[in-house]
Design an enzyme around this catalytic site. Structure first.
Site, PDB file in Angstrom:
ATOM      1  CE  LYS A  81      -3.852   8.452  -7.050  1.00 48.99           C
ATOM      2  NZ  LYS A  81      -3.259   8.097  -8.355  1.00 48.99           N
ATOM      3  CB  SER A 113      -3.621   0.341  -4.139  1.00 43.76           C
ATOM      4  OG  SER A 113      -3.216   1.697  -4.028  1.00 43.76           O
ATOM      5  CG  ASN A 115      -5.614   7.328  -1.581  1.00 44.71           C
ATOM      6  OD1 ASN A 115      -6.401   6.950  -0.712  1.00 44.71           O
ATOM      7  ND2 ASN A 115      -4.410   7.753  -1.299  1.00 44.71           N
ATOM      8  N   GLY A 218       2.627   6.478  -9.770  1.00 42.71           N
ATOM      9  CA  GLY A 218       2.465   6.473 -11.218  1.00 42.71           C
ATOM     10  C   GLY A 218       2.898   7.766 -11.871  1.00 42.71           C
ATOM     11  N   GLY A 219       3.034   8.823 -11.057  1.00 48.62           N
ATOM     12  CA  GLY A 219       3.572  10.078 -11.557  1.00 48.62           C
ATOM     13  C   GLY A 219       2.538  11.135 -11.890  1.00 48.62           C
ATOM     14  N   GLY A 220       1.250  10.859 -11.668  1.00 50.66           N
ATOM     15  CA  GLY A 220       0.225  11.836 -12.002  1.00 50.66           C
ATOM     16  C   GLY A 220       0.350  13.115 -11.197  1.00 50.66           C
ATOM     17  CD  GLU A 240      10.104   6.942  -6.914  1.00 51.90           C
ATOM     18  OE1 GLU A 240       9.309   6.355  -7.653  1.00 51.90           O
ATOM     19  OE2 GLU A 240      11.330   6.981  -7.107  1.00 51.90           O
TER      20      GLU A 240
END
Length: 366
Positions: A81, A113, A115, A218-220, A240
């Site tokens: 992140k 949440s 990271n 979220g798919g980033g 997932e």
């Protein structure tokens, strides 16, 4: 953050440009291999292991797999992140009139949440910018402590995405801070894609990757990876947890309609968020991700234990979901067997982070 309409195009070239922008601020994390995990993944599972699963009665797959682990658990703030956060901050600093108009003093705000919360706190503090962080009350204690240590000011919220977003909107209204979303923005996506870009350059010739698999929340990270691999010949897959419907991305992928809500208490706490609209456009609408797969809580725990025992490195549950797919998902393993044949596949696996709650680690890998 920077206006999405002014963002660079979502292309591999833009991921390369993002890497140049953030290179002074991030670690070029190592790529590790492990012959024992290669051997275990390339060994057919016992018939008894498939009993009680959707693959019961099938002949176990016999793929040949060689892993290349991109260790973002060694990244600043302990997760990939940091890449997106630093890119978002650097792009925001380049926005005409932002600093002069008081933007630097008002700061940035996000919901996460853990990271992304830590990463944005670090990136903002590095540039002397206040960071207002909305965290669910169920966030892991070490992630809360680290966010504060990096300079973030925390406001707690409920666990669901709508609750987080509502609290973030309130804080934004009170402070005038600029929202830096955790995944649904081009600047974040391009920053996250730099992990896969580095991975490609770190594979020693003449070896080339056949595929990369990443966790998907979220798919980033997944969409950024897809951009980084576009037109390279490298297949991209998402992974997932299946617990309580946390595999919203996989189900969306299969149905062709994005699921925009999910509520799950999976142990992979970084993967409890539905795929965002912008990542979805890359993952599904542009067809840059080939497939999505899911695994159970027990399979995540088994993969996590394998990493601790065989590689001696610290990873969080979310980080090993891709490895768990390669180890235990017979659909994925069967595909590798069919397409890789006797030569098999060189598979890049992105370990997304290492921010695990040490108080519960023993329970996770027991």
């Amino acid at each position: 953050m920077a206006d999405p309409s002014t963002a660079p195009p979502l292309t591999r070239a833009s991921v390369q440009a993002a890497h140049k922008l953030i290179e002074p601020y991030i670690h070029k994390t190592p790529v590790l291999t492990n012959s024992t995990l290669d051997r275990l993944a390339s060994t057919p599972r016992a018939d008894a292991e498939l009993e009680g699963t959707e693959w019961a009665g099938r002949t176990p797959a016999k793929p040949v797999l060689r892993f290349w682990f991109k260790c973002e658990n060694f990244q600043k703030s302990g997760a990939f992140k940091a890449r997106g956060a630093f890119h978002a901050i650097e792009r925001l600093k380049q926005e005409p009139g932002w600093a002069e108009g008081g933007g630097r003093e008002r700061g940035v705000v996000t919901h996460s949440s853990g990271n992304h919360a830590q990463a944005l706190s670090l990136a903002a503090t590095t540039s002397g910018i206040p960071a207002h962080i909305i965290m669910p009350t169920i966030s892991a204690a070490p992630k809360i402590a680290a966010t504060r240590a990096y300079g973030g000011t925390i406001t707690f919220s409920g666990p669901t995405a709508p609750e987080r977003e509502s609290t973030a909107a309130q804080v934004q209204s009170q402070t005038g801070a600029r929202l830096v979303p955790p995944y649904n923005h081009p600047d974040i996506i391009l920053g996250q894609g730099t992990a896969a870009l580095e991975l490609q350059s770190q594979i020693p010739p003449p070896t080339t990757l056949d595929a990369i698999i990443t966790p998907c929340s979220g798919g980033g990270l997944l969409s950024g990876t897809a951009l980084a691999c576009h037109e390279t010949g490298i297949h991209v897959f998402g992974a997932e947890p299946s617990f309580q419907g946390a595999d919203d991305g996989r189900r969306s992928f299969l149905s062709g309609t994005r699921i925009d809500t999910v509520k799950s208490a999976t142990i992979a706490d970084g993967l409890r968020t539905p795929v965002g609209p912008i990542p979805w456009g890359i993952i599904y609408e542009r067809k840059l991700v080939r497939g999505m797969y899911s695994v159970s809580e027990d399979e995540i725990k088994k993969a996590m234990r394998m990493v601790y025992e065989r590689m001696k490195i610290v990873v969080e549950p979310s980080a090993v979901v891709g490895l768990a797919v390669a180890m235990f998902n017979e659909e994925f393993r069967g595909m590798v067997e069919r397409e890789g044949g006797e030569e098999g596949w060189d598979l890049g696996v992105i370990f997304s982070g290492g921010n695990v709650n040490l108080d519960v680690l023993g329970e996770l890998i027991r």
